[in-house]
Design a protein around this motif. Sequence first.
Motif, short mmCIF file in Angstrom:
data_model
loop_
_atom_site.label_atom_id
_atom_site.label_comp_id
_atom_site.label_asym_id
_atom_site.label_seq_id
_atom_site.Cartn_x
_atom_site.Cartn_y
_atom_site.Cartn_z
N VAL A 231 0.75 -1.19 -0.08
CA VAL A 231 0.06 -0.06 -0.05
C VAL A 231 0.90 1.31 0.03
O VAL A 231 0.55 2.18 -0.66
CB VAL A 231 -1.07 -0.02 1.10
N MET A 232 1.86 1.41 0.95
CA MET A 232 2.92 2.30 0.96
C MET A 232 3.63 2.28 -0.47
O MET A 232 3.66 3.62 -0.69
CB MET A 232 3.70 2.40 2.09
N PHE A 233 3.89 1.36 -0.87
CA PHE A 233 4.58 1.17 -2.31
C PHE A 233 3.84 2.17 -3.27
O PHE A 233 4.66 2.66 -4.22
CB PHE A 233 5.04 0.03 -2.47
N LEU A 234 2.53 1.92 -3.35
CA LEU A 234 2.00 2.36 -4.38
C LEU A 234 1.39 3.98 -4.28
O LEU A 234 1.18 4.89 -5.05
CB LEU A 234 0.47 1.82 -4.54
N PHE A 235 1.40 4.26 -2.86
CA PHE A 235 0.62 5.47 -2.65
C PHE A 235 1.83 6.54 -1.93
O PHE A 235 1.54 7.79 -2.02
CB PHE A 235 -0.25 5.52 -1.41
N ARG A 236 3.02 6.10 -2.05
CA ARG A 236 3.87 7.17 -1.56
C ARG A 236 4.50 8.05 -2.53
O ARG A 236 5.43 7.85 -3.00
CB ARG A 236 5.19 6.67 -0.81
N PHE A 237 3.88 9.15 -2.46
CA PHE A 237 4.19 10.35 -3.70
C PHE A 237 5.22 11.24 -3.00
O PHE A 237 5.63 11.13 -1.80
CB PHE A 237 3.27 10.99 -4.03
N ILE A 238 6.10 11.97 -3.88
CA ILE A 238 7.20 12.90 -3.55
C ILE A 238 6.53 14.23 -2.84
O ILE A 238 5.64 14.77 -3.88
CB ILE A 238 8.21 13.11 -4.33
N GLN A 239 6.76 14.60 -1.86
CA GLN A 239 6.40 16.13 -1.37
C GLN A 239 7.29 16.66 -0.86
O GLN A 239 8.38 16.28 0.04
CB GLN A 239 4.96 15.81 -0.40
N ASN A 240 7.56 18.12 -1.39
CA ASN A 240 8.71 18.91 -0.60
C ASN A 240 7.93 19.62 0.81
O ASN A 240 6.80 20.11 0.58
CB ASN A 240 9.15 20.01 -1.59
#
Length: 474
Positions: A231-240
Amino acid sequence: MYYEGHGMLHAVYFSKSSLGEWRISYKNKYVETDTFELERKKNKIAFLPSAEGEPYATLVAFLLNTVRFGKPVKDSANTSIFEHAGRAFAATENHLPYEIDINNLSTLGPYNINGAWDQPFTSHPKKICGSGELVTMGTNIEKPHFVLGVISSDGERLLHKVDLKFEEGKLIHDIGVTAQYNIIMDYPLHFGLQRTILRKPWVPYIYTIFTMTTTSVGNMHTDLIIHNNVVMFLFRFIQNDMGGISRIGVMPRFGDADSIIWFDVENHCSYHLFNCFEDGNEVVIRGCRTLDSVLSSASHDDDKSKCSGRAFLQPDKNSEGFDPSVDGTLFSRPYEWRLNLKSGTTSEGYLTDEKVAMDFPVISEDFVGVKNKYGYAQVVDSVATSEIEQPQENKQLKSVEYHVLKDKTFCSGVQFVANENGIDEDDGWIITYVHDELTNVSQVYIIDAKRFAEEPYYLSDELRSLMLLVTGDS
């Protein structure tokens, strides 16, 4: 989005005839990556675009691309070209680099150092002066999040590979070296589940490796993603995180995670370095500093073009409607960090006048990792470069000389080519592609670095017409 376009190589060849006459020819060709070949066989764009858009839409694109092709994004090889051991490589950091035959621009295949490197590969590896070894890194959404490697001078052996034990995946675009140390940039441009939950867009460099298998459920066969943290693998986008913490690490060349000396610095989100070197007890890092990532914030999705323009302009805190989360956040200026290894203290500040933004820096490769005097960068103001005025002298800042292009004319990133028999650091030429938007003509500029502000050498009219073929594959 241009981030997702297949990389195209452009080469200008200079040869001298037996009569001493120079001959010039031009060629362009796509980097034939695995995904380029896939789409060429289908004769259409197969991958769903996922570099920008609503988070849930990009998530669906990631998932569908993975189910259909085994990977969420293309192997674009569209970010940089680097040379090592007399070989040329096209790179983008979500994949291994592809080796290129510079004689005909054919793609020879992925470069994994004879199977020793199984990580993504930075677009900006650094060659060590003297030894000729190459320092690289790979950043990834899954562990290990940051791996550093040292490649032999002949390009055949991986001399050192170490996990720096980052706690989460981060988009770190560049790495530095000095005579003794590797320089690790660490800033809070990180992956996070909240990016999808809060409906925030993501930065297009996603370093993801999916493991696929086929399983049977009744009479159905389906591809499953079998990573433990699916789940984390699919949903972890990059955020500054503009309120986060940035630091710089100084690591012995063949050290490990425990050997790194970390220095906290003012928060930033900087992509490119000029150079790093040792100066007494200090390690000096010079780069182009920005405050935010290259895509505008989700809170401004209703007017992206306007916000993007404001981000690249010089910020004016007294202007009406000033927004510190947007205005000037991508106004990139040369910056210096000084890290004192003896006292553990830091000092930092801008190197140039605040009126002109610049990025994509280069130096003479003979001075990578050692103290140098000259750096070259592209002016990246959203206004035409012809509007630049020479700032008043300020002895606390570095002097800057400009090569001003005519109105509506813009250049690509530059390269410094050293004079083979030269002695001085600036004995060489600056080479860049230049496009005139009024005439739709592209040229190659060759600028004498010792006479940087003067007129460049132009290539012939015959080559100019060839330069118009940049949108095709020849």
